[in-house]
Scaffold this motif. Structure first.
Motif, PDB file in Angstrom:
ATOM      1  N   ASP A 226       0.827  -1.209   0.000  1.00  0.00           N
ATOM      2  CA  ASP A 226       0.000   0.000   0.000  1.00  0.00           C
ATOM      3  C   ASP A 226       0.860   1.257   0.000  1.00  0.00           C
ATOM      4  N   LEU A 227       1.938   1.214   0.757  1.00  0.00           N
ATOM      5  CA  LEU A 227       2.823   2.381   0.803  1.00  0.00           C
ATOM      6  C   LEU A 227       3.521   2.590  -0.534  1.00  0.00           C
ATOM      7  N   LYS A 228       4.034   1.514  -1.109  1.00  0.00           N
ATOM      8  CA  LYS A 228       4.750   1.637  -2.382  1.00  0.00           C
ATOM      9  C   LYS A 228       3.830   2.125  -3.501  1.00  0.00           C
ATOM     10  N   ALA A 229       2.538   1.806  -3.393  1.00  0.00           N
ATOM     11  CA  ALA A 229       1.586   2.270  -4.407  1.00  0.00           C
ATOM     12  C   ALA A 229       1.506   3.788  -4.453  1.00  0.00           C
ATOM     13  N   GLN A 230       1.770   4.440  -3.320  1.00  0.00           N
ATOM     14  CA  GLN A 230       1.759   5.902  -3.276  1.00  0.00           C
ATOM     15  C   GLN A 230       3.082   6.502  -3.765  1.00  0.00           C
ATOM     16  N   LEU A 231       4.073   5.640  -3.976  1.00  0.00           N
ATOM     17  CA  LEU A 231       5.421   6.110  -4.330  1.00  0.00           C
ATOM     18  C   LEU A 231       5.840   5.672  -5.725  1.00  0.00           C
ATOM     19  N   SER A 232       4.860   5.463  -6.590  1.00  0.00           N
ATOM     20  CA  SER A 232       5.143   4.910  -7.921  1.00  0.00           C
ATOM     21  C   SER A 232       6.028   5.817  -8.767  1.00  0.00           C
TER      22      SER A 232
END
Length: 361
Positions: A52-58
């Motif tokens: 979920d966190l990495k999805a915001q850091l694409s």
């Protein structure tokens, strides 16, 4: 959404408290300095929230470090994994580290950020109640040493703190109770009104009522932000935040890091500090009894380990960071919501309190 700011001049930063904010990149992506991001988490939390966190850091250049879970791994040797990853991925001084985890991850990630290329930026995303209300706020970072807890570290403030209340749903009952030790601490040391509120709402808090938790986390962060703003580097007043910690750190060190959770050791240490305050005739016995009762209602231990002896306690307490010029400084109470830092408790009186609590001679 509840938010407040820790006022430290140029190093001030916001604390955001709300359910679901981990997925609200629009709120916090602006606190990332450049294109490079290194997420530091552990093998318990990463499977739950890393995607979920990495999805915001694409749109960022992201690497990750997954540490083993637990206080036993809060060491310089394990910390090397963070530096190895940063160097292998050519991260420069514009990188931002993100701590995704509880107090151990937050302390280690923050210390890595303080050290890497002499200091880079980082963000705290606490995933335990204890980290939300205490360790993620205020800039204390570090690792343990076999001879003492948190003896190697640095003051290094984050860019922001994101307290996503939804993550508390996956917290174990034991970890949740451990966090309540720090929640109760704030009522005892500086907020008598909050302590009364906790007494009235402890059942709902232990049932993880969302509105009550939101209020509790906010009140704790508000209290800590006020104290830290007055004394960032613990030269004076900030030391009151260590109620029960000198006794508690001795327990953690003696028992082996992680066998007693930090909050559990602090709870037993707080009970000892309350007893010592009464012994010195500084605190009314009924106030101490209310403190112990609230800790018990939160499912916390209020007695020290039966296998520790007085000499062991005193030796480990003597290595505490709050020892100054060979004198043991303790945080004690002179009233509900009124804490003092004092060197006036003699070794003889401390020994009497330890013996009365069941510690062997």
């Amino acid at each position: 959404m509840k938010n407040l700011e820790l006022d430290l001049g140029e190093r001030s930063y916001p604390i955001f408290i709300a359910p679901g904010i981990l997925a609200d990149g629009a709120l916090w992506l602006k606190y990332i300095a450049g294109s490079q991001v290194c997420i530091v988490s552990n093998d318990t939390i990463a499977p739950l929230y890393l995607a979920d966190l990495k999805a915001q850091l694409s749109e960022k250049n992201v690497c990750e470090v997954i540490l083993p879970d637990g206080e036993a791994h809060k060491t310089l040797a394990v910390l090397e994994q963070v530096f190895d990853t940063l160097l292998a991925n050519n991260h420069n001084r514009s990188t931002t580290l993100i701590a995704l985890g509880g107090g151990v991850v937050g302390d280690m990630c923050g210390f890595a950020a303080a050290c890497y290329q002499r200091g880079v930026q980082f963000i705290q995303i606490p995933t335990s109640l204890l980290a939300m209300v205490d360790s993620s706020v205020g800039g204390k970072t570090g690792v343990n040493h076999p001879l003492g807890k948190n003896m190697i570290g640095a003051f290094h403030q984050p860019n922001c703190v994101l307290a996503d209340l939804n993550v508390l749903k996956t917290l174990s009952d034991r970890e949740f109770s451990a966090g309540m030790a720090e929640v109760i601490k704030y009522g005892l040391i500086c907020d008598a009104e909050f302590f009364g509120w906790l007494e009235q709402n402890i059942a709902g808090l232990m049932a993880r009522d969302a509105e009550l938790l939101s209020e509790a986390v906010y009140r704790c962060c508000e209290n800590k932000a006020t104290v830290v703003a007055e004394d960032e580097r613990e030269g004076g007043r900030r030391a009151i935040l260590n109620l029960g910690h000198t006794f508690g750190h001795a327990i953690e060190t003696a028992e082996g890091y992680g066998n007693w959770l930090h909050g559990e050791a602090v709870a037993a240490g707080t009970a000892l500090a309350l007893a010592l305050s009464v012994k010195l005739a500084w605190l009314a016995p009924d106030v101490a009894a209310r403190g112990v009762a609230l800790l018990e209602q939160a499912g916390l231990p209020v007695e020290p380990p039966s296998n520790m002896n007085v000499d062991q306690f005193l030796q480990l307490m003597g290595r505490d960071k709050k020892v100054v010029d060979g004198r043991l400084r303790l945080v004690l109470l002179v009233g509900l919501g009124e804490a003092v830092v004092t060197s006036e408790a003699s070794i003889e009186i401390i020994t009497e309190v330890l013996l009365a609590a069941g510690v062997s001679a």
